[in-house]
Design an enzyme around this catalytic site. Structure first.
Site, PDB file in Angstrom:
ATOM      1  N   LYS A  35     -68.234  50.626  84.396  1.00 54.93           N
ATOM      2  CA  LYS A  35     -68.033  49.305  83.790  1.00 54.93           C
ATOM      3  C   LYS A  35     -66.911  49.427  82.758  1.00 54.93           C
ATOM      4  O   LYS A  35     -67.076  50.056  81.714  1.00 54.93           O
ATOM      5  CB  LYS A  35     -69.324  48.825  83.134  1.00 54.93           C
ATOM      6  N   ARG A  64     -68.810  35.650  78.939  1.00 60.12           N
ATOM      7  CA  ARG A  64     -69.322  35.632  77.565  1.00 60.12           C
ATOM      8  C   ARG A  64     -69.630  34.216  77.105  1.00 60.12           C
ATOM      9  O   ARG A  64     -70.540  34.007  76.308  1.00 60.12           O
ATOM     10  CB  ARG A  64     -68.331  36.331  76.637  1.00 60.12           C
ATOM     11  N   GLU A 124     -68.816  59.380  85.303  1.00 64.82           N
ATOM     12  CA  GLU A 124     -69.871  58.416  84.988  1.00 64.82           C
ATOM     13  C   GLU A 124     -70.777  58.187  86.190  1.00 64.82           C
ATOM     14  O   GLU A 124     -72.008  58.141  86.075  1.00 64.82           O
ATOM     15  CB  GLU A 124     -69.251  57.089  84.533  1.00 64.82           C
ATOM     16  N   LYS A 172     -67.309  47.548  88.127  1.00 57.89           N
ATOM     17  CA  LYS A 172     -67.112  46.242  87.482  1.00 57.89           C
ATOM     18  C   LYS A 172     -65.975  46.358  86.473  1.00 57.89           C
ATOM     19  O   LYS A 172     -66.029  47.238  85.611  1.00 57.89           O
ATOM     20  CB  LYS A 172     -68.411  45.827  86.786  1.00 57.89           C
TER      21      LYS A 172
END
Length: 329
Positions: free
Chosen positions: A201, A211, A239, A254
């Site tokens: 991400k 948001r 990750e 993402k």
């Protein structure tokens, strides 16, 4: 004597032949539809920066999901927009929180519809960050406390599973979040509930409209200390590998459009189901251009989806899911 090669021209001249030899395809079963649920009644409020995307109160949610299921979409991603926010995101793990209430209702109405619960704290904190914030007086700066944040995330995941969520999707990017949530779910008796990890991400500018939709803009600072640098590809591998080791069942990239190279890299390295999140900014750019008549919405959306699949995505989270399902019919 040489002769021209006409094979490709012949294939291009017939839709039936093109379909027979097509290497990459898109199905309604590849799609996950994000939905925003909120408190109140008779609320169907369009999000200003995301035309065609709405906040739904629970009393209007059933009709929306009826449409979703009739289109053949089998999975939704559930985001909650709560009434109450505080520093420790207590409404995120409240048994009567908005996500938990919505999940129970959805499983009553449409038992076969897969509910994927976004597991984060940012929508539920009064500061808008994805974890517990501590202000260091000596350094005169705010810091995100990793381990206390993990405790709240585990409580949230277990609460969502208790409500009936089929898949837990942690999006917080705290260190060790997959392991902590896997352990918490297993100890609570939900060892069969899979984890769809937001493994890669990036700290992206493409999240702006979300948001607004989730009311989750940070009140101070940004999320760059716990989301990835867009310039780092090798870190993405680390990750993802960490999440695989910790027990993730799905991996996610993402955003998707600017990171198709990352999708391909993960596809080449891991055999878990791979999810591309076609995020809010990507959706809004296409919507804005199509509303101006600058692009053909259907053509550009379908081409983009094929691009995600060709890059290696098995599943796509997209706000275009209902439109795509209709076009595929």
């Amino acid at each position: 004597m040489s002769f021209p090669i006409v094979r490709n021209r012949r294939l291009r001249s017939s839709n039936a032949l093109r379909n027979l030899v097509r290497e990459t395809s898109l199905s309604v079963h590849d799609l996950i539809y994000p939905i925003f649920v909120t408190h109140g009644s008779q609320v169907k409020e369009e999000i200003g920066s995301m035309p065609g995307v709405y906040h739904f109160s629970l009393d209007l949610l059933e009709q929306e999901l009826k449409e979703v299921t009739e289109l053949g979409i089998q999975a939704i991603m559930l985001f909650g927009v709560p009434e109450h926010k505080d520093a420790h995101a207590t409404s995120a793990h409240d048994a009567n929180g908005i996500v938990q209430q919505a999940t129970r209702l959805i499983k009553q109405w449409f038992p076969e519809l897969l509910v994927i619960a976004d597991t984060c704290l940012c929508q539920f904190t009064d500061h808008g960050h994805c974890g517990v914030v501590h202000f260091d007086e000596k350094k005169q700066r705010a810091e995100i406390l990793n381990d206390p944040s993990l405790e709240l995330l585990v409580k949230t995941a277990v609460s969502q599973a208790e409500a009936g969520a089929d898949i837990i999707a942690p999006s917080n990017m705290m260190d060790g979040f997959v392991y902590a949530i896997r352990q918490g779910l297993d100890e609570a008796g939900y060892n069969q509930v899979p984890i769809m990890s937001y493994s890669v991400k990036f700290a992206s500018s493409y999240y702006g409209p979300f948001r607004e939709a989730a009311h989750s803009t940070p009140k101070f600072g940004d999320r760059k200390t716990y989301q990835m640098d867009p310039g780092n590809a090798r870190e993405a591998l680390r990750e993802a590998e960490s999440d695989v080791v910790e027990g993730a069942d799905f991996l996610m990239v993402k955003p998707a459009m600017a990171y198709m190279d990352i999708i391909r890299t993960l596809r080449d390295q891991f055999d878990l189901p791979l999810v591309a999140y076609n995020v809010s900014g990507e959706y809004s750019m296409i919507k804005a251009a199509s509303l101006q008549g600058w692009v053909d919405e259907k053509s550009i959306v379908m081409e983009t989806m094929i691009g995600f699949k060709r890059a290696g995505a098995d599943l796509i989270i997209t706000y275009f899911a209902k439109d795509i399902a209709g076009w595929l019919k």
